[in-house]
Design a protein around this motif. Sequence first.
Motif, PDB file in Angstrom:
ATOM      1  N   GLY A 115       2.754  -3.535  -6.404  1.00  0.00           N
ATOM      2  CA  GLY A 115       2.654  -4.755  -5.601  1.00  0.00           C
ATOM      3  C   GLY A 115       1.414  -5.566  -5.929  1.00  0.00           C
ATOM      4  O   GLY A 115       0.291  -5.042  -5.939  1.00  0.00           O
ATOM      5  N   GLN A 174      11.232   3.062  -0.377  1.00  0.00           N
ATOM      6  CA  GLN A 174      10.457   2.133   0.440  1.00  0.00           C
ATOM      7  C   GLN A 174      11.223   1.634   1.659  1.00  0.00           C
ATOM      8  O   GLN A 174      10.626   1.276   2.681  1.00  0.00           O
ATOM      9  CB  GLN A 174      10.027   0.945  -0.422  1.00  0.00           C
ATOM     10  CG  GLN A 174       9.066   1.310  -1.540  1.00  0.00           C
ATOM     11  CD  GLN A 174       8.740   0.124  -2.423  1.00  0.00           C
ATOM     12  OE1 GLN A 174       8.084  -0.824  -2.003  1.00  0.00           O
ATOM     13  NE2 GLN A 174       9.208   0.159  -3.660  1.00  0.00           N
ATOM     14  N   THR A 221       3.301 -13.853  -8.509  1.00  0.00           N
ATOM     15  CA  THR A 221       2.430 -13.661  -7.354  1.00  0.00           C
ATOM     16  C   THR A 221       0.971 -13.647  -7.782  1.00  0.00           C
ATOM     17  O   THR A 221       0.108 -14.257  -7.140  1.00  0.00           O
ATOM     18  CB  THR A 221       2.786 -12.352  -6.627  1.00  0.00           C
ATOM     19  OG1 THR A 221       4.155 -12.394  -6.222  1.00  0.00           O
ATOM     20  CG2 THR A 221       1.912 -12.163  -5.388  1.00  0.00           C
ATOM     21  N   GLY A 278       2.704  -5.337 -10.568  1.00  0.00           N
ATOM     22  CA  GLY A 278       3.085  -6.331  -9.574  1.00  0.00           C
ATOM     23  C   GLY A 278       3.729  -7.553 -10.194  1.00  0.00           C
ATOM     24  O   GLY A 278       3.717  -7.737 -11.423  1.00  0.00           O
ATOM     25  N   ASP A 279       4.284  -8.390  -9.353  1.00  0.00           N
ATOM     26  CA  ASP A 279       4.992  -9.590  -9.778  1.00  0.00           C
ATOM     27  C   ASP A 279       4.039 -10.587 -10.432  1.00  0.00           C
ATOM     28  O   ASP A 279       3.022 -10.987  -9.850  1.00  0.00           O
ATOM     29  CB  ASP A 279       5.672 -10.221  -8.567  1.00  0.00           C
ATOM     30  CG  ASP A 279       6.379 -11.504  -8.909  1.00  0.00           C
ATOM     31  OD1 ASP A 279       7.361 -11.455  -9.651  1.00  0.00           O
ATOM     32  OD2 ASP A 279       5.936 -12.567  -8.416  1.00  0.00           O
TER      33      ASP A 279
END
Length: 343
Positions: free
Chosen positions: A241, A204, A269, A265-266
């Motif tokens: 993500g 990335q 979040t 994903g987190d």
Amino acid sequence: MRVVRRLAALVGAAALLTAVPADAQAASPKFSETTAIGTHNAYDKAKYTYFAQALDSGASLLELDVYTDSLTKRWRVSHSNPFGDNNNCEAAKTPGELYSKSRNQDLGSCLDNIAAWHQLHPDHRPIVFKVEMKNGFNARGGLGPNEFDTLVRQKLGSMVYKPSDLLGGTYTSLDAAAKANAWPSRDALTGKVLFELIPGTVEQANPFDHYWTDQEYGDHLRDLSAAGTLSSAQAFPCVLGAANGDPRTSRYDASIRPWFVFFDGDAATYVNNGYDTSFYSKNHYILITTDAAGVTPAISSTNPTDAEVAARLSLLAGDHASLITSDWSAKPASVLGSVVTRS
């Protein structure tokens, strides 16, 4: 309502928790209808002396970081060394060799360890292996999706639950199969493993690499399906993500969007921002929420109490997660093997 539910989870999670032993599964729910626990960077020797101990841990997800070493044409397993191996995988191909051989082996040896451990525990829980392709595939260098599939197939054979298994000869895409909740029960996945592929941090950060693991393997599945050879594919590409809504729409062209049913994903979040994660459970997608300890209120990322783990598992199950991960390798199998109902 989110606040009320979160408080209820913190107070009552221990009572709600269904502790599933490391080598047993819940009687009836489908794989898409449960929430379980995984271990971040399970190949790390600081977490487990041997990778077989990570398999013993009861965790339903174990993570491996993989580099494609084009100079030697080897799949390196390491956190930060693309030209060497630094991990707890052994040079062990038989059950009797586990827990005793030299470590710091390549991905092929990690797979050998899995196969040998499987011989000792043929009725083990379904285990997801999250493979972060740190610097991405290198198809031109002979380390692309086809070669990955070949390696996994040669080492693990029928142990692997594959994309074609989800289609079952009935559906034309993974998305269609997931929306129909064609996932098998946890009982039916006894003794099975699944592979989830995500793009890596090096990939990335590379300004010259705009064709990441997720897109490359998504294209791979699309093309294999068109050729009638999807059964050769061994892994599920994953959308990486946390996002509010369907992240496939903005990231992939229409031809490969239907080949993504894993999302990663987190956790904070998703939860702290109030994202509507019901999208994932409604469509029976597999949602992996990472750094589960970081959700408010934060708990220890390494050794929380059993009650805190139970509360966090219950909370994230209520937020539609399929798997939650953290660095909780210190917890026993009675905790890491816990499985609850997904909302």
